[in-house]
Design a protein around this motif. Structure first.
Motif, short mmCIF file in Angstrom:
data_model
loop_
_atom_site.label_atom_id
_atom_site.label_comp_id
_atom_site.label_asym_id
_atom_site.label_seq_id
_atom_site.Cartn_x
_atom_site.Cartn_y
_atom_site.Cartn_z
N GLY A 118 -60.84 44.24 19.94
CA GLY A 118 -59.79 44.31 18.92
C GLY A 118 -58.72 43.27 19.15
O GLY A 118 -58.30 42.57 18.23
N GLN A 119 -58.28 43.14 20.40
CA GLN A 119 -57.25 42.14 20.72
C GLN A 119 -57.79 40.73 20.53
O GLN A 119 -57.09 39.84 20.05
N ALA A 120 -59.07 40.54 20.90
CA ALA A 120 -59.65 39.20 20.80
C ALA A 120 -59.84 38.78 19.35
O ALA A 120 -59.71 37.61 19.02
N LEU A 121 -60.13 39.75 18.48
CA LEU A 121 -60.42 39.41 17.08
C LEU A 121 -59.20 39.57 16.18
O LEU A 121 -59.25 39.23 15.00
N LEU A 122 -58.10 40.07 16.74
CA LEU A 122 -56.92 40.35 15.93
C LEU A 122 -56.51 39.13 15.10
O LEU A 122 -56.29 39.22 13.89
N MET A 123 -56.42 37.99 15.75
CA MET A 123 -56.02 36.79 15.04
C MET A 123 -57.19 36.16 14.30
O MET A 123 -57.02 35.62 13.22
N THR A 124 -58.37 36.23 14.89
CA THR A 124 -59.53 35.59 14.27
C THR A 124 -59.77 36.16 12.88
O THR A 124 -59.94 35.43 11.91
N CYS A 125 -59.77 37.50 12.79
CA CYS A 125 -60.01 38.13 11.50
C CYS A 125 -58.71 38.46 10.77
O CYS A 125 -58.72 39.12 9.74
N VAL A 126 -57.60 37.99 11.32
CA VAL A 126 -56.28 38.18 10.70
C VAL A 126 -56.11 39.60 10.18
O VAL A 126 -55.82 39.83 9.02
N MET A 127 -56.28 40.56 11.08
CA MET A 127 -56.22 41.95 10.64
C MET A 127 -54.82 42.37 10.24
O MET A 127 -54.63 43.32 9.51
N MET A 128 -53.82 41.67 10.76
CA MET A 128 -52.45 42.06 10.40
C MET A 128 -51.79 41.07 9.44
O MET A 128 -50.59 41.07 9.27
N TRP A 160 -59.67 26.35 0.70
CA TRP A 160 -58.91 27.25 1.59
C TRP A 160 -59.84 28.00 2.53
O TRP A 160 -59.49 28.27 3.67
N LEU A 161 -61.05 28.34 2.03
CA LEU A 161 -62.00 29.04 2.89
C LEU A 161 -62.39 28.16 4.07
O LEU A 161 -62.40 28.61 5.23
N ALA A 162 -62.67 26.88 3.77
CA ALA A 162 -63.05 25.97 4.84
C ALA A 162 -61.93 25.88 5.87
O ALA A 162 -62.17 25.96 7.09
N GLN A 163 -60.71 25.76 5.37
CA GLN A 163 -59.59 25.65 6.30
C GLN A 163 -59.45 26.92 7.14
O GLN A 163 -59.20 26.85 8.35
N ASP A 164 -59.66 28.07 6.48
CA ASP A 164 -59.50 29.33 7.20
C ASP A 164 -60.60 29.53 8.24
O ASP A 164 -60.37 30.10 9.30
N LEU A 165 -61.79 29.03 7.94
CA LEU A 165 -62.88 29.14 8.91
C LEU A 165 -62.56 28.29 10.14
O LEU A 165 -62.80 28.70 11.28
N GLY A 166 -62.00 27.11 9.90
CA GLY A 166 -61.59 26.26 11.02
C GLY A 166 -60.55 26.96 11.88
O GLY A 166 -60.63 26.98 13.11
N ARG A 167 -59.57 27.56 11.20
CA ARG A 167 -58.54 28.31 11.91
C ARG A 167 -59.14 29.44 12.72
O ARG A 167 -58.82 29.63 13.90
N ALA A 168 -60.06 30.18 12.09
CA ALA A 168 -60.66 31.33 12.77
C ALA A 168 -61.42 30.88 14.02
O ALA A 168 -61.35 31.54 15.06
N ALA A 169 -62.11 29.75 13.89
CA ALA A 169 -62.85 29.24 15.05
C ALA A 169 -61.89 28.96 16.20
O ALA A 169 -62.16 29.32 17.35
N HIS A 182 -58.92 30.35 16.65
CA HIS A 182 -58.35 31.60 17.15
C HIS A 182 -59.35 32.38 18.00
O HIS A 182 -58.98 33.05 18.95
N LEU A 183 -60.64 32.29 17.63
CA LEU A 183 -61.65 32.98 18.43
C LEU A 183 -61.67 32.41 19.86
O LEU A 183 -61.70 33.15 20.84
N LEU A 184 -61.60 31.07 19.94
CA LEU A 184 -61.62 30.44 21.27
C LEU A 184 -60.27 30.57 21.95
O LEU A 184 -60.17 31.01 23.10
N GLY A 185 -59.22 30.18 21.22
CA GLY A 185 -57.89 30.07 21.84
C GLY A 185 -57.23 31.41 22.09
O GLY A 185 -56.53 31.59 23.08
#
Lengths: 281, 342, 266
Positions: free
Chosen positions: C65-75, C106-115, C117-120
């Motif tokens: 949950g903590q690892a994916l919090l930012m990746t999936c932008v749950m909040m 925007w989807l492409a940009q968000d996927l880049g961001r998610a990638a 956040h998943l790593l960082g």
């Protein structure tokens, strides 16, 4: 607020000046908020709901168990409500401190430094968000439920301890907000770190100390004294053993700890501001 | 109240301590630059490197220089935002960094790009806050506001939320906000940047009146030489943290031998334009059909344009005013003294 | 297609520049991870097989949950703030006339961001959690791969929801309300507070069917090996369906909004 008659150069206590300036700026933000009434209502309700979900999660836990770490739901409600209310108050009054880093980065902090009132008051009042009343309301409701539902052996001392706990608790959290702000003078992008101690601390305190590792409890007792926000005084009110084998009188220390925290935070703030004024970034 | 009497009795006496006094003022920054992922390099930057000057009460001074020259750093020290690393500094007898809040009552500051007005509230509300925050006596506040409203043409705008104001209107609003507590000195950082011609004229006229009637000392930074021409009897040029020039604007033109540029678009590529008998005109750059001609700032462009139109196939043209960077660049090119010329 | 790859890389780099912010965020995620982990320990000590998880699995859930919090932008709080601002200021009119597809861009940009956040933001808290607690980490590479696919689908669903939230600003002129609701739903129905398998009765059944479950509950269960074989295919279909439906609704709303902008003349 009454307009004090007088000339420009009468020196006044910085505290009085600060509180007055804080009030003036907060009044401006309240007016601004009222320019978007619908938005305000929505975010206030949201603020209430977001914190309420926290407690709903605890209630869901108690759908499966009768006690958590040896504490019943009403007992945890008391801990939760006490921490939530204290944190809510601090969040309402000082919650904008985490915007300091942004102000440093975009240079708007300078516009505050040329004003004749303390910078701390101006930063603390920045973007004063009345919607945070939602959190306080939720905290008070849960606290009320806890107080009614727990069978407390009331004494005069306990009746005195309770309001002192809430006040001291918000001063301690407020100090954390100020210290976090001071830290942003040095690291502008690190406003998140402060969240660990404020929001994170609040989450921690909502549960009884029995479920956490001893070292963690030691840390929040002796290093960042969040345990004095609710754990120690509330456990006394509940008639429970204090954690770490601490003697009972420690439960009366929150006002003292709060004063020390406030002084330390003030010192941190002065150091931070001085560093900013010598580096300009 | 004391400000009133002080301001009105102040003259250009020049004797005794000056109103603003800088003596070998210095500001050194530690700059950390990132090299690679984690390694950093520390370096000292002397943003202000030993600047000395005096400004008398009631003077209007232009403080100019290229970006990063140390202008804002100086202003930040003058207003008490930054603590100097060396030298001494007095404004109205006060050490700004030590007594910042006391000084704040006596100075007004306008940061060109950063409004201090309240975005969602009517202009009037921002002024009410200034009134309270600076504890300006009611009668004086009303008089000052009325005056600003009249001279800056703010009457119609007082009840308009700031977010609905144009840039020029907002700047006028900001200037008024800085003056409601009767400051003895007004610092303006790029007060006309981004404004339309009419707003610029209004702002300049207001500042002239303020200076003439109230004797308010004005120190302004700008990139617009016209600001200086129309407002300041004295100009200071700063570069690399040092004072390069301090004196009348006319002298600066002489030192920098300012030039304007005529940008000429010809219908096709041609060799550099040469005009016989116009010895002061030089073609400085050619890029395809476009050519840049430099001519003295004091000369009129009209005869020049007429001659080019007569002798060359002209498609379009425009005139560029000399900017401060160019003037300063010329100062260097002529290898004029590093010592201030006073 | 190459354009969108460039945009995605840009999204990744953009977030990668905020090093201190990332470090501060990792710290916060880790602190919250610890606090929640202790509450889960207390809970699972009382009820060892609660919600179909044993203790290590429950703790893994917390740290995921903590690892994916930012990746999936749950909040909440990703690109949508920027898009809302562009809609509010009218800059969106410029975007609509560009020869790129707004949603895909925007989807492409968000996927880049998610990638990023998943790593960082994901790896360090997970490693901290694994050091401090006994976690149920898959031994073979397949569950990890299956997990990554599931996370990617979760990100797309998350994007599609936030895109709709942002578009609401065309009508509400202030996306705050919609963003608020989306934030609350994300917090509650993703499994962030408590695994959805612990939600009682009808609430639990509904929660597990809502799109927010694709952001944490589903990827976590895939990670823990709760879905394998056809079960895995089934949850992928579930995720893809939500992604497709929400993206499609987004396109329709975007069409209506575009006409509105054209009518208003920008």
């Amino acid at each position: 607020m009454a307009e004090a008659p007088g000339t420009v150069f009468v020196p006044r206590s910085r505290l009085v000046e600060g509180v007055r300036a804080y009030g003036l700026i907060v009044a401006m933000w309240l007016r601004s908020t009222m320019a978007y009434r619908a938005s305000f209502l929505m975010t206030a309700v949201g603020n209430f709901a977001a914190t309420a979900f926290d407690f709903v999660a605890i209630m869901l836990m108690f759908a499966h168990v009768d006690a958590l770490g040896g504490y019943t739901l009403p007992e945890i409600a008391l801990l939760y409500g006490a921490s939530g209310t204290a944190f809510g108050l601090a969040d309402l009054l000082m919650g904008s401190m985490d915007r300091l880093g942004r102000r440093v980065r975009d240079g708007t902090l300078d516009t505050l430094l040329v004003r004749p009132v303390p910078v701390l008051a101006q930063v603390a009042a920045d973007r004063f968000a009345l919607r945070r009343l939602g959190r306080i309301t939720q905290g008070l409701l849960v606290l009320g439920y806890g107080l009614v539902a727990v069978d407390i052996d009331w004494t005069v001392v306990k009746v005195v301890v309770l309001p002192l706990m809430l006040l001291s608790g918000s001063v301690i959290f407020g100090s954390v907000f100020v210290a976090g702000g001071a830290f942003q003078f040095v690291a502008q992008d690190a406003s998140q770190v402060q969240n660990s101690f404020t929001y994170g601390g609040n989450t921690l305190l909502q549960y009884p100390p029995t479920i956490f590792a001893k070292d963690l409890v030691r840390g929040v007792t002796f290093v960042v004294p969040l345990a004095f926000v609710n754990w120690l005084p509330a456990l006394y009110v509940l008639g429970r053993q204090l954690p770490l084998g601490l003697p009972e009188w420690v439960a009366f220390l929150p006002p003292v700890v709060a004063a020390v925290c406030a002084a330390a935070a003030g010192l941190a703030w002065r150091t931070g501001l001085r560093a900013y004024r010598s580096t300009g970034s | 109240m004391s400000t009133d009497t002080e301001a009105s009795t102040a003259g250009h006496t020049g004797a005794g301590p000056a109103f603003i006094e800088l003596d070998r003022l210095e500001k050194v920054f530690d700059v950390r630059r990132r090299k690679g992922f984690l390694r950093g390099e520390r370096r000292q930057v002397r943003a202000v490197d030993g600047i000395s000057f005096r400004v008398e009460r009631g003077e209007m001074v232009g403080y100019i220089g290229p970006n990063g020259a140390g202008k804002s750093t100086t202003i930040k020290m003058l207003t008490g935002i930054l603590t100097p690393s060396g030298g001494s500094l007095r404004v109205a007898g006060i050490d700004p960094s030590r007594e910042r809040t006391r000084l704040a009552h006596r100075i007004g500051v306008v940061f060109g790009q950063r409004t201090t007005l309240w975005w969602d509230l009517p202009l009037r509300d921002s002024y009410r806050l200034m009134h309270r925050m600076y504890r300006v006596p009611d009668a004086r506040f009303r008089a000052n506001l009325d005056r600003c409203v009249e001279l800056l043409d703010l009457g119609e705008l007082l009840d308009v939320p700031v977010r609905q104001l144009s840039l020029g209107q907002r700047m006028r609003g900001d200037i008024a906000a800085a003056l409601l507590h009767d400051p003895e000195v007004l610092y303006l950082d790029e007060p006309t940047i981004g404004l339309d011609v009419v707003s610029k004229a209004k702002v300049r006229q207001f500042l002239r009146d303020l200076n003439a009637e109230r004797g308010t000392t004005v120190l302004l930074t700008t990139h617009d030489l016209t600001d200086i021409e129309q407002l300041c009897s004295r100009v200071m040029v700063i570069d690399h943290g040092r004072l390069m020039y301090d004196g009348a604007l006319a002298g600066l033109h002489e030192v920098g031998e300012s030039e304007r540029t005529l940008v000429v678009d010809l219908e096709r590529e041609l060799p550099p334009i040469r005009l016989e008998s116009e010895t002061s005109v030089r073609t400085v750059k050619v890029e395809g059909p476009r050519q840049w001609l430099a001519f003295p700032a004091s000369a009129s462009a009209a005869p020049l344009v007429a001659r080019i139109a007569a002798e060359y196939p002209l498609a379009d043209l425009s005139v560029r005013e000399p900017d401060i960077e160019a003037v300063i660049a010329k100062m260097y090119a002529r290898e004029r003294p590093g010592e201030p010329v006073t | 297609m190459r354009l969108y790859a460039v945009v995605a890389a840009g999204g990744f780099r953009r977030y990668a520049t905020y090093r201190i912010e990332t470090a501060a965020g990792v710290f916060t995620n880790t602190v919250f991870g610890f606090i929640l982990a202790y509450t889960f320990v207390a809970l699972w000590e009382e009820r060892p097989r609660l919600g179909g998880y044993d203790m290590p699995e429950a703790l893994t859930f917390v740290w995921l949950g903590q690892a994916l919090l930012m990746t999936c932008v749950m909040m909440g709080g990703g690109f949508e703030d920027e898009l809302i601002e562009r809609i509010r200021t009218g800059d969106i009119a410029v975007d609509l006339y560009r020869p790129v597809d707004l949603q895909m861009w925007w989807l492409a940009q968000d996927l880049g961001r998610a990638a990023f956040h998943l790593l960082g933001r994901g790896i360090v808290p997970m490693v901290c959690g694994a050091f401090a607690f006994d976690l149920a980490l898959p031994g073979s590479p397949w569950p990890w791969l299956a997990f990554l696919v599931s996370v990617a689908l979760g990100v797309v669903v998350s994007f599609a929801i936030r895109y709709l939230v942002a578009l609401s600003a065309f009508w509400l002129m202030d996306g705050a309300g919609a963003a608020q609701i989306s934030f609350l739903a994300g917090l509650f129905f993703s499994g962030m507070l408590l695994p959805l398998t612990l939600f009682p009765g009808l609430l639990g059944e509904v929660a597990r069917l809502l799109p927010w479950s694709t952001m944490l509950q589903v990827p976590a269960d895939v990670f823990l090996g709760k879905h394998t074989g056809w079960g895995l295919v089934r949850v992928y279909v579930f995720q893809v369906s939500w992604a497709a439906v929400l993206l499609l609704v987004g396109r329709m709303v975007q069409g209506v909004a575009t006409r509105r902008v054209v009518v208003q003349g920008g």
